[in-house]
Scaffold this motif. Structure first.
Motif, short mmCIF file in Angstrom:
data_model
loop_
_atom_site.label_atom_id
_atom_site.label_comp_id
_atom_site.label_asym_id
_atom_site.label_seq_id
_atom_site.Cartn_x
_atom_site.Cartn_y
_atom_site.Cartn_z
N CYS A 11 31.91 103.31 10.01
CA CYS A 11 31.03 104.40 10.46
C CYS A 11 29.67 104.13 9.83
CB CYS A 11 31.62 105.74 10.02
SG CYS A 11 30.63 107.18 10.45
N MET A 12 28.97 103.15 10.36
CA MET A 12 27.78 102.66 9.66
C MET A 12 26.75 102.09 10.62
SD MET A 12 29.34 99.13 7.97
CE MET A 12 30.20 99.99 6.68
N GLY A 13 25.53 102.01 10.11
CA GLY A 13 24.47 101.38 10.88
C GLY A 13 23.96 102.30 11.97
N GLU A 14 24.16 101.90 13.21
CA GLU A 14 23.66 102.65 14.36
C GLU A 14 24.66 103.69 14.87
OE1 GLU A 14 20.30 101.85 13.97
OE2 GLU A 14 20.35 102.21 16.13
N VAL A 15 25.72 103.95 14.13
CA VAL A 15 26.77 104.85 14.60
C VAL A 15 26.19 106.21 15.01
CG1 VAL A 15 27.31 105.71 12.25
CG2 VAL A 15 29.06 105.78 14.05
N ASN A 16 26.64 106.70 16.16
CA ASN A 16 26.16 107.99 16.66
C ASN A 16 27.21 108.58 17.59
OD1 ASN A 16 25.82 106.64 19.15
ND2 ASN A 16 23.72 106.08 18.63
N GLY A 24 31.67 96.17 9.15
CA GLY A 24 30.72 95.09 9.00
C GLY A 24 31.36 93.72 9.30
N PRO A 25 30.65 92.85 10.03
CA PRO A 25 29.34 93.12 10.59
C PRO A 25 29.39 94.27 11.60
CG PRO A 25 29.87 90.77 10.72
CD PRO A 25 31.11 91.49 10.35
N THR A 26 28.36 95.08 11.58
CA THR A 26 28.33 96.24 12.44
C THR A 26 27.50 95.95 13.69
OG1 THR A 26 27.87 98.61 12.47
CG2 THR A 26 26.28 97.22 11.33
N ALA A 29 22.91 95.07 -1.93
CA ALA A 29 23.13 95.61 -0.58
C ALA A 29 23.26 94.48 0.42
CB ALA A 29 22.00 96.54 -0.17
N GLY A 30 24.18 94.65 1.37
CA GLY A 30 24.37 93.66 2.43
C GLY A 30 23.56 94.03 3.66
N SER A 31 23.13 93.00 4.38
CA SER A 31 22.33 93.24 5.59
C SER A 31 23.18 93.76 6.74
CB SER A 31 21.65 91.93 6.01
OG SER A 31 22.62 90.91 6.26
N GLN A 32 24.46 93.41 6.76
CA GLN A 32 25.30 93.59 7.94
C GLN A 32 26.10 94.89 7.95
OE1 GLN A 32 26.07 91.96 5.27
NE2 GLN A 32 28.25 91.60 5.00
N LYS A 33 25.77 95.80 7.05
CA LYS A 33 26.51 97.05 6.95
C LYS A 33 25.64 98.21 7.44
CE LYS A 33 29.94 94.89 4.70
NZ LYS A 33 31.35 94.85 5.10
N VAL A 74 33.05 103.90 5.56
CA VAL A 74 34.28 103.17 5.87
C VAL A 74 35.44 104.14 5.78
CG1 VAL A 74 35.79 101.24 5.30
CG2 VAL A 74 33.33 101.03 4.92
N LEU A 75 36.07 104.40 6.91
CA LEU A 75 37.10 105.43 6.99
C LEU A 75 38.46 104.76 7.20
CD1 LEU A 75 34.34 106.74 7.63
CD2 LEU A 75 35.52 108.21 9.25
N ALA A 76 39.39 104.98 6.28
CA ALA A 76 40.71 104.37 6.36
C ALA A 76 41.75 105.44 6.67
CB ALA A 76 41.06 103.66 5.05
N PHE A 77 42.66 105.13 7.60
CA PHE A 77 43.70 106.07 8.01
C PHE A 77 45.07 105.39 7.96
CE2 PHE A 77 39.84 107.69 9.87
CZ PHE A 77 39.94 109.06 9.69
#
Length: 380
Positions: free
Chosen positions: A333-338, A4-6, A181-185, A291-294
């Motif tokens: 990994c959020m929003g429109e993720v595909n 985010g922003p996404t 909730a945030g708008s940008q996530k 949110v994926l952290a590596f």
């Protein structure tokens, strides 16, 4: 691919070019009332909805400053940067933060939280960060924590800024009193708007225990203006248009379908990067789907890796916070993720690591990702 922003759909971006209208007009009232009703469907609540022109942190401040009075005890889960900020907000409001903490990469377990509650019977509120963006950890015991809050007679506050719309959160069913909730996530709108759901219980409390009247986040003031479809202060009109359209997209897809898509895409990332021996920062039972952290492999420098991703592959990922700075990278990994987002990012991460000397098989990573992504609908 940052947390985010996404990425924002074209439909949402185009909504912002609508003419600016009078925020004290019937046209705005219709817009605002429509947003509130759509938010209720996404939050799964019959409670009130407040839309603040602010960042997600403004929503946290709204929750704390309306509920907490000097001397109040608030049980706060702290397992990353944003939980720590919530605890600091409680203290700044004159309250006492009772901290249930955990090592970075984990979340506090219910036995620890119950022990703290047992030692502090007069807890006024329980505050949990559902998804800790700084560590890629999701608190997976919302239902148990909600029951504990109910047993304590405490208000239940959930910071869902980075996860609402991307994972399960039936607000009323879980007994959540305030949800942020945030708008940008996961809603995939531009930043600048935070949505807060408020239970009838909180509303009744504020009627007899009003917060300080002279502040921007005063909830009773928003309730009063909402009766006529207005906000107390001038809203960011283009962002309201954008949020309205983003909510339309969420509801068209269906909340359950959207959550399933996030879960599948997250699993594809985890499986693909495991194939090239990248280790998630979070423990398996608390890994986030949004949110994926590596952890970086030995010898890989954060700045060089993320710059190479950006310059050569047009992929942006985020670095780490605090103790994790320079040690991890984070994928939103959020929003429109595909499928295209996942495959492009996996390819870029693998190729960039190869160029920096960490030898791995891009083909193996993509093979694992495609196995998981096959579960998505062809139209996704």
């Amino acid at each position: 691919m940052i947390p985010g922003p996404t990425n924002v759909p074209d439909r949402v971006m185009l909504a912002m070019v609508k003419p600016i209208i009078n925020h004290r007009s019937p046209a705005f009232s219709q817009l605002y009332k429509g947003i509130i009703e759509k938010c209720k469907k996404v939050f799964l609540t019959n409670g009130d909805i407040i839309v603040y022109t602010a960042s997600g942190s403004g929503g946290v401040e709204a929750a704390v400053t309306n509920i907490v009075r000097p001397g109040d005890k608030v049980l706060v889960t702290v397992f990353g940067e944003f939980g720590q900020r919530a605890a600091e907000q409680v203290e700044a409001a004159g309250g006492k933060a009772i901290v249930a903490d955990a090592q970075l990469g984990d979340a506090p377990r219910m036995d620890k939280i119950r022990a703290l509650a047992e030692a502090n019977k007069d807890i006024k509120a329980v505050f949990v960060v559902y998804n800790e963006t700084s560590t890629g950890v999701t608190f997976r015991w919302l239902r148990d924590l909600g029951k504990l809050a109910s047993d304590l007679g405490a208000f239940y506050i959930v910071d869902a800024i980075s996860i609402l719309g991307g994972d399960e959160l039936p607000v009323d069913e879980l007994g959540v009193d305030i949800c942020i909730a945030g708008s940008q996530k996961c809603l995939a709108a531009p930043p600048g708007v935070v949505i807060v759901s408020v239970s009838d219980r909180v509303k009744r409390y504020l009627e007899s225990n009003p917060p300080p009247p002279r502040h921007y986040f005063n909830m009773p003031r928003y309730f009063k203006f909402a009766e006529r479809g207005e906000t107390p202060f001038t809203p960011a009109l283009p962002l309201f248009y954008a949020l309205d359209e983003a909510l339309n997209i969420v509801l068209e897809e269906g909340l359950d379908n959207r959550i399933k898509r996030h879960k599948i895409c997250a699993e594809a990332f985890y499986r693909a990067l495991a194939a090239i021996n990248l280790k998630p920062t979070a423990k398996e039972d608390v890994r986030s789907n949004v949110v994926l952290a590596f952890n970086y492999p030995p010898g890989i420098e954060d700045g060089k890796f993320r710059k190479l991703l950006d310059d050569k592959f047009d992929v942006l990922v985020a670095g780490g916070f605090g103790e994790f700075r320079g040690k991890v990278f984070r994928i939103g990994c959020m929003g429109e993720v595909n499928t295209p987002h996942v495959l492009t990012t996996v390819t870029a991460v693998s190729a960039a690591l190869n160029q920096l000397g960490y030898q791995n098989s891009t083909a193996a990573a993509l093979e694992e990702a495609l196995k998981v992504l096959s579960q998505l609908n062809p139209s996704t």
